[in-house]
Design a protein around this motif. Structure first.
Motif, mmCIF file in Angstrom:
data_model
loop_
_atom_site.group_PDB
_atom_site.id
_atom_site.type_symbol
_atom_site.label_atom_id
_atom_site.label_comp_id
_atom_site.label_asym_id
_atom_site.label_seq_id
_atom_site.Cartn_x
_atom_site.Cartn_y
_atom_site.Cartn_z
ATOM 1 N N MET A 1 0.844 -1.174 0.000
ATOM 2 C CA MET A 1 0.000 0.000 0.000
ATOM 3 C C MET A 1 0.899 1.251 0.000
ATOM 4 S SD MET A 1 -2.663 -1.415 2.823
ATOM 5 C CE MET A 1 -3.950 -0.249 2.728
ATOM 6 N N PRO A 2 1.154 1.791 -1.167
ATOM 7 C CA PRO A 2 2.079 2.931 -1.269
ATOM 8 C C PRO A 2 1.590 4.180 -0.533
ATOM 9 C CG PRO A 2 1.169 2.365 -3.420
ATOM 10 C CD PRO A 2 0.678 1.344 -2.465
ATOM 11 N N GLY A 3 0.294 4.413 -0.499
ATOM 12 C CA GLY A 3 -0.223 5.587 0.204
ATOM 13 C C GLY A 3 0.053 5.531 1.694
ATOM 14 N N LEU A 4 -0.113 4.359 2.269
ATOM 15 C CA LEU A 4 0.149 4.177 3.700
ATOM 16 C C LEU A 4 1.636 4.287 3.996
ATOM 17 C CD1 LEU A 4 -1.112 3.628 6.422
ATOM 18 C CD2 LEU A 4 -0.925 1.191 5.949
ATOM 19 N N GLN A 5 2.470 3.801 3.092
ATOM 20 C CA GLN A 5 3.915 3.911 3.272
ATOM 21 C C GLN A 5 4.359 5.371 3.255
ATOM 22 O OE1 GLN A 5 5.357 1.373 0.141
ATOM 23 N NE2 GLN A 5 5.800 -0.294 1.574
ATOM 24 N N ARG A 6 3.828 6.151 2.329
ATOM 25 C CA ARG A 6 4.175 7.581 2.266
ATOM 26 C C ARG A 6 3.727 8.299 3.531
ATOM 27 N NH1 ARG A 6 2.735 7.073 -3.115
ATOM 28 N NH2 ARG A 6 0.664 7.892 -2.725
ATOM 29 N N PHE A 7 2.534 7.966 4.013
ATOM 30 C CA PHE A 7 2.033 8.569 5.250
ATOM 31 C C PHE A 7 2.977 8.267 6.411
ATOM 32 C CE2 PHE A 7 -0.628 8.141 9.109
ATOM 33 C CZ PHE A 7 -1.003 9.473 9.243
ATOM 34 N N ALA A 8 3.393 7.009 6.525
ATOM 35 C CA ALA A 8 4.305 6.605 7.603
ATOM 36 C C ALA A 8 5.654 7.300 7.466
ATOM 37 C CB ALA A 8 4.483 5.092 7.598
ATOM 38 N N GLN A 9 6.144 7.469 6.255
ATOM 39 C CA GLN A 9 7.421 8.169 6.044
ATOM 40 C C GLN A 9 7.329 9.618 6.502
ATOM 41 O OE1 GLN A 9 8.052 7.530 1.881
ATOM 42 N NE2 GLN A 9 9.095 5.575 2.178
ATOM 43 N N HIS A 10 6.217 10.272 6.204
ATOM 44 C CA HIS A 10 6.044 11.663 6.627
ATOM 45 C C HIS A 10 5.933 11.752 8.148
ATOM 46 C CE1 HIS A 10 5.843 13.537 2.712
ATOM 47 N NE2 HIS A 10 5.029 12.583 2.310
ATOM 48 N N LEU A 11 5.265 10.796 8.777
ATOM 49 C CA LEU A 11 5.199 10.778 10.239
ATOM 50 C C LEU A 11 6.592 10.613 10.842
ATOM 51 C CD1 LEU A 11 2.048 8.686 11.200
ATOM 52 C CD2 LEU A 11 2.382 11.140 11.374
ATOM 53 N N GLU A 12 7.380 9.723 10.269
ATOM 54 C CA GLU A 12 8.737 9.508 10.785
ATOM 55 C C GLU A 12 9.599 10.749 10.604
ATOM 56 O OE1 GLU A 12 10.050 6.037 8.705
ATOM 57 O OE2 GLU A 12 9.133 4.668 10.153
#
Length: 62
Positions: A1-12
């Motif tokens: 799920m690329p959208g969820l991965q991008r969200f997690a990267q921004h949170l990190e």
């Protein structure tokens, strides 16, 4: 799920802000409410009158 991965990267990337937002007892909710109210008034007044009337509406509206 690329959208969820991008969200997690921004949170990190903003982990300090995330931790502060979850651990501090205060927030900016009241200020954000005022900003939202002013933006709504600006949208209602767009193209209708000048700054003087907008200023009066912002100061008198509750």
């Amino acid at each position: 799920m690329p959208g969820l991965q991008r969200f997690a990267q921004h949170l990190e990337r903003d982990i300090d802000a995330v931790v502060a937002g979850l651990s501090q007892p205060w927030n900016s909710g009241v200020a954000e409410g005022h900003v939202n109210r002013i933006k709504m008034l600006k949208r209602q007044m767009y193209g209708r009158a000048g700054f003087d009337l907008l200023r009066k509406r912002v100061l008198l509206a509750r």
